[in-house]
Design an enzyme around this catalytic site. Structure first.
Site, short mmCIF file in Angstrom:
data_model
loop_
_atom_site.label_atom_id
_atom_site.label_comp_id
_atom_site.label_asym_id
_atom_site.label_seq_id
_atom_site.Cartn_x
_atom_site.Cartn_y
_atom_site.Cartn_z
N ARG A 61 -36.37 3.84 35.74
CA ARG A 61 -35.60 2.77 35.58
C ARG A 61 -35.54 1.91 36.87
NH1 ARG A 61 -30.74 3.44 35.90
NH2 ARG A 61 -30.73 5.59 36.48
N LYS A 203 -31.20 3.62 27.80
CA LYS A 203 -30.09 3.45 28.62
C LYS A 203 -29.24 2.05 28.51
CE LYS A 203 -29.27 7.37 30.95
NZ LYS A 203 -30.28 8.40 30.53
N HIS A 223 -22.03 11.13 29.75
CA HIS A 223 -23.47 11.21 30.15
C HIS A 223 -23.52 12.58 30.30
CE1 HIS A 223 -26.79 10.72 33.19
NE2 HIS A 223 -27.33 10.69 31.91
N SER A 241 -29.15 12.59 36.70
CA SER A 241 -30.68 12.79 36.42
C SER A 241 -31.01 14.03 37.18
CB SER A 241 -31.55 11.59 36.87
OG SER A 241 -32.67 11.82 36.28
N LYS A 245 -29.23 18.68 32.30
CA LYS A 245 -28.61 18.42 31.04
C LYS A 245 -29.73 18.83 29.92
CE LYS A 245 -27.71 14.11 31.79
NZ LYS A 245 -28.42 14.08 33.15
N THR A 246 -30.85 18.14 30.00
CA THR A 246 -31.81 18.66 28.86
C THR A 246 -32.23 20.08 28.89
OG1 THR A 246 -32.48 16.11 28.93
CG2 THR A 246 -34.11 17.67 27.97
N ASP A 260 -28.16 14.04 26.07
CA ASP A 260 -27.97 13.21 27.16
C ASP A 260 -26.67 12.17 26.96
OD1 ASP A 260 -28.91 12.03 29.71
OD2 ASP A 260 -29.51 10.25 28.57
N ARG A 325 -42.26 12.41 31.31
CA ARG A 325 -41.47 12.48 30.37
C ARG A 325 -41.99 12.55 28.95
NH1 ARG A 325 -35.49 12.37 31.28
NH2 ARG A 325 -35.24 11.48 33.43
#
Ligand code: ATP
Ligand code: MN
Length: 536
Positions: A61, A203, A223, A241, A245-246, A260, A325
């Site tokens: 991003r 996002k 988030h 990030s 989390k994932t 997410d 990714r």
């Protein structure tokens, strides 16, 4: 040139403006989008049948190029700062027109109707218009997929238009440089130009939900990832990030709700999305089997490299970016919960990846400490999702996601505090980062240990353990934990130089305190008392 598979009244496709690209592909299946990508020479299949593409100039991003139109809708509601950058409405019109002209000129475009928010009470219909077939596949993978019935009379609430190939003139368009990600709440439009990074699409929608849900619907947007145990107990995992989390929500013993973005309502939590967007760097079948096996037909892999002369992905290769990714629909994870709605959370985990190696790998927080940590939103960013970040660096990002939250952080914090207290949620701080010393000396915590700590917390196995207080941060560290060597639970034990540890703790506490100054006047005494530095 291929013919459109579905012919539809094109004048309805956009609210206005779009005269027509020569071919509009509407609502193509993933197979068709893959074929179109291959036909255009923009991707190849790997040995497990996933589509592998490059996103071009941008592989993360670009937060400095993300703007919200400052108009009568947003002027008083958005918290304008260096993450919520304003742009004048006149530039919205200029950029919109540029995009329309561009879409008219290119030979084909892809349009997809989809939605966000698994809870039908909050469903948001989205029409995604893309220059690239693979961006459209990303939208298919990541958003919720309407059935045939739901597509009849589909009325988009919001539009996303993504044109990676359109480079803007910053002078003319009021942008910083040639690319932009622009949100207009008045026109209900997300305009992306000059960047092919698919995460901008995801996002963008997250950003608008973080405005609409708390501001208009009294739903806390978060988030975080979320999963559910056999007894229906829900856990949520907040974190910036790269904090896990994932990775940590994909747990074969628990059902995945989402990786997410979630909303916390009066009676449930629900996923905004219909897919996952996992990191691929150093991915192994052994450590992350769920994600590894999701790399199959339909998955979209970004910015990886092959072993020479093959189409086998070298997951260790970061030569294009660290931020490699893969996106895939939620059901590619074997135990995904659908619809992705869970009960009120029983446990909350704040994930941090502390490159200083100071914070304990697992600790229990008091309500005051929980709010303090939530508002602070600390991690030490590892190589990244954002253009220009390659070295670890401490970051404080309110609510563990400030770049995506248009309202004042206090809005989200107050909602979380109220919910946590009402439901007596357990809150844990997990350091998935360094142990045995800071980055450069110590090592990252073993994933299997972090998984064991989380399992122990979820299964109530830490409830009756003996705890000790961290000398500087005051958090409660268990003295033992099933599946984890006891000597790593207090980070001070893992450093050979104890003085160095104490110094670094005080240094990090100082960073917390300094960062918190701007919030100190607006929070309760209980939260202020939870600041680090006074527990020796
Ligand atoms: P984003 O918001 O960018 O999607 P995320 O919070 O989902 O970030 P993950 O994709 O889960 O982050 O990334 C965590 C990365 O750290 C993975 O590549 C994982 O393999 C790696 N990792 C290494 N050690 C650990 C650990 N102890 N716990 C969690 N993740 C770890
Ligand atoms: Mn993630």
């Amino acid at each position: 040139m291929s013919m459109p598979t579905v012919s539809i009244p094109t004048e309805n496709l956009l609210k206005s403006g779009l005269k027509l690209a020569e071919t509009i592909h509407y609502q193509l299946s993933p197979e068709e989008l893959i074929q179109d990508t291959l036909r255009l020479g923009e991707g190849v299949l790997n040995d497990t049948g996933a589509l592998v593409i490059n996103t071009g100039e941008f592989t993360g991003r670009s937060p400095k190029d993300k703007f919200i139109v400052k108009d009568d809708v947003t002027i008083d509601s958005v918290y304008w700062d260096d993450l919520n950058l304003p742009i004048e409405e006149k530039f919205y019109h200029i950029i919109y027109k540029k995009i329309m002209n561009y879409l008219e000129k290119i030979p084909e475009i892809w349009i997809r109707d989809c939605y966000a928010c698994a809870d039908p009470r909050y469903r948001l219909n989205i029409r995604v218009v893309t220059e690239k077939p693979w961006s459209n596949l990303f939208a298919y993978n990541m958003f919720l997929r309407p059935g045939e019935k739901q597509l009849e009379n589909f009325n988009p609430d919001w539009h996303v238009i993504a044109c990676p190939g359109l480079k803007l003139d910053p002078k003319e368009c009021g942008t910083r440089q040639h690319n932009v990600s622009l949100v207009s709440f008045k026109h209900k439009m997300i305009l992306i130009a000059g960047s092919g990074y698919t995460g901008e699409i995801k996002k963008g929608i997250f950003t608008i939900l973080n405005y609409i849900l708390p501001h208009e619907k009294k739903v806390l947007s978060m988030h975080c990832s979320a999963n559910m145990g056999k007894n229906g107990d829900t856990a949520v995992f907040f974190g910036l990030s790269g904090t896990g989390k994932t990775t940590l929500s994909a747990d074969p013993h628990r059902k995945l709700i989402g990786d997410d973005e979630h909303g916390w309502t009066i009676d449930n939590i629900f996923n905004f999305e219909g897919g996952c967007y996992a990191k691929c760097i150093n991915l192994t079948e052994d450590k992350e089997p769920e994600i590894y096996h999701a790399i199959r037909p339909g998955a979209l892999v970004e910015n990886t490299c092959f072993y020479p002369g093959s189409n086998k992905i070298n997951f260790d290769d970061a030569s294009i970016t660290e931020n490699t990714r893969v996106s895939y629909p939620l059901h590619f994870i074997s135990n995904a919960l659908e619809p992705s709605i869970g009960g009120l959370p029983k446990n909350i985990f704040f994930l941090t990846c502390d490159a200083f190696g100071v914070l304990p790998p697992v600790s229990r927080l008091t309500p005051g400490q929980a709010m303090y940590q939530f508002i602070s939103g600390y991690t030490a960013k590892v190589a990244g999702t954002e253009a220009g970040i390659t070295e670890p660096k401490p970051t404080f990002s309110a609510c563990f996601g400030a770049p995506f939250f248009p309202l004042h952080p206090g809005t989200y914090a107050a909602m979380l505090g109220e919910k946590m207290q009402k439901h007596k949620t357990n809150v844990w701080l997990i350091n998935t980062g360094w142990t045995g010393g800071p980055y450069g000396i110590g090592n990252r915590m073993k994933l299997s240990y972090t998984r064991s700590m989380i399992s122990a917390a979820l299964e109530g196995k830490l409830d009756n353990m003996e705890f000790e207080k961290h000398g500087v941060f005051g958090v409660a560290m268990p003295k033992s934990c099933p599946g984890v060597p006891s000597d790593i639970l207090n980070p001070r034990n893992t450093w050979t130089d104890k003085n160095a540890y104490d110094e670094k703790s005080i240094y990090l506490a100082g960073l917390f305190v300094k960062n918190f100054e701007k919030y100190a006047t607006g929070v309760s005494q209980e939260i202020i008392a939870a600041a680090p530095g006074k527990f020796q």
